[in-house]
Design an enzyme around this catalytic site. Structure first.
Site, short mmCIF file in Angstrom:
data_model
loop_
_atom_site.label_atom_id
_atom_site.label_comp_id
_atom_site.label_asym_id
_atom_site.label_seq_id
_atom_site.Cartn_x
_atom_site.Cartn_y
_atom_site.Cartn_z
N SER A 1 22.53 54.26 -61.71
CA SER A 1 23.83 54.20 -62.37
C SER A 1 23.75 53.38 -63.65
CB SER A 1 24.82 53.52 -61.42
OG SER A 1 25.98 53.13 -62.10
N TYR B 1 27.27 46.39 -55.14
CA TYR B 1 26.92 47.78 -55.41
C TYR B 1 25.90 47.87 -56.56
CZ TYR B 1 27.24 52.24 -57.84
OH TYR B 1 26.92 53.39 -58.52
N LYS C 1 21.65 49.03 -56.72
CA LYS C 1 21.01 50.01 -57.61
C LYS C 1 19.83 49.35 -58.34
CE LYS C 1 23.42 53.57 -56.56
NZ LYS C 1 22.81 54.63 -55.77
#
Ligand code: UD1
Length: 345
Positions: free
Chosen positions: A128, A153, A157
């Site tokens: 992302s 989150y 990643k």
């Protein structure tokens, strides 16, 4: 006729996964889907069957289930994996970090261990643009340094990227998505947010559909032309096509052979920005929606949302050159398709 290559698609009934399944089939690959239905619905499989003309192989299960994953490799012998299965809500990750580390990090490790044991060494990974944080300059290049993650989150990643880089027996195409929106042009598949959506486009379309009362624009006093945040919105079909380009590259580039032979100029891990290269503000998106659909959006400008990046969009030169992929669908198409999908829900 040569047999189609099997591609394991984890999270294949999700928003991006389901569109990618269609594109893989179109390109002559055979998608094998695993999904735990945590953030997707079994009806997506019926829609895929209708669009594909056959029911794809589907296994309901979790990437954390070591025995199940190993069994999938033994039964279907996938030659590559596209790993979508992960949690993706920033706020939820702040409330429940363990769930995020378990699923997004431990799940990846479980999957990689199974791949290693079963001799599968090709992966396309969903990363992302969140790894860039608030960039000093835009557009961001793949070489732009990543910033400390603003949420668990985002941290998952970044950790996943490190894990994949270190496991250099595995050839990885790491795709850093910008903001995926829109839906399949038939409106048979699209985004299915659980509960109240956090993301702009599902909130906007649900507001216009009368499910939500009003859209709040998070902040109108940023240092941008109209005071609202800027993002690089990308049509989910363009994004899905980028995965096919990445899979094609895994089967043609021969990079892993060079890595295994010790060629210092070759890396097993390649990263690409997957965006359009154009940034739009929240107000520009609302205007584009109204123009493309003829509908009015009930909105007001409210407070800033904690943790929001002001402006980020992609430098797409590397992906255009190396992967030979570029986004084709414009903002109006993204809005039309998102609205047609909402009307069909
Ligand atoms: C962020 C992450 C992205 C991640 C996604 C998961 C960044 C740059 N992006 O996307 O990597 O995959 O979360 O959810 O970190 N907005 C409103 N009103 C709303 C909803 C959103 O004004 O009701 C605005 C936001 O302030 C933002 C834009 O719309 O400027 C897009 O927001 P959203 O769709 O939530 O995506 P990101 O926060 O950019």
């Amino acid at each position: 006729m040569t047999a189609k290559r099997n591609i394991l698609v984890t999270g294949g009934l999700g928003f991006i996964g389901s569109h990618t399944v269609l594109c893989l089939n179109e390109a002559g690959y055979n998608p094998i889907i695993i999904d735990n239905l945590h953030n997707s619905k079994i009806e997506v499989l019926d829609a895929l069957e209708e669009l594909l003309g056959y029911r794809p192989v589907f296994v309901q299960g979790d990437v954390n289930d070591d025995a199940l994953i190993n069994g999938l490799f033994v039964t279907h012998r996938p030659e590559a994996v596209i790993h979508f299965a992960a949690h993706k809500a920033v706020g939820e990750s702040v409330d429940n970090p363990l769930m995020y580390y378990q699923n997004n990090v431990v799940g990846l490790i479980t999957l990689l261990a199974a791949m290693k044991a079963q001799d599968c060494s090709k992966m396309v990974f969903s990363s992302s643009c969140t790894v860039y944080g608030e960039p000093e300059t835009v557009p961001v290049k793949e070489s732009t340094p990543t910033r400390p993650a603003a949420s668990p989150y985002g941290a998952t990643k970044q950790m996943a990227e490190v894990i994949l880089k270190d496991n250099n027996w595995c050839e990885v195409q790491c795709l850093r998505y910008f903001n995926p929106v829109g839906a399949h042009p038939t409106a048979k598949i699209g985004e299915l947010p659980l509960g109240v959506p956090n993301n702009l486009i599902p909130y906007l379309t649900q507001t216009v559909a009368g499910i939500r009362e009003k859209l709040t624009v998070y902040g109108g006093d940023y240092h941008t032309a109209d005071g609202t945040c800027i993002r690089d919105y990308i049509h989910v079909m363009d994004l899905a096509e980028a995965h096919v380009a990445a899979i094609d590259r895994l089967f043609t580039s021969q990079r892993i052979q060079k890595v295994l032979e010790g060629d210092p100029s070759t890396d097993s891990f390649e990263v690409f920005n997957i965006g359009t290269g154009v940034g739009y503000s929240v107000l520009e998106v609302i205007n584009a929606f109204e123009k493309a659909t003829g509908e009015r959006v009930n909105y007001s400008v409210g407070n800033r949302r904690a943790g929001d990046v002001v402006a980020v969009w992609a430098d797409t030169e590397k992906v255009n050159q190396v992967l030979g992929w570029s986004a084709k669908r414009d903002l109006a198409t993204m809005m039309k398709d998102a609205w047609n999908w909402q009307k069909n829900c």
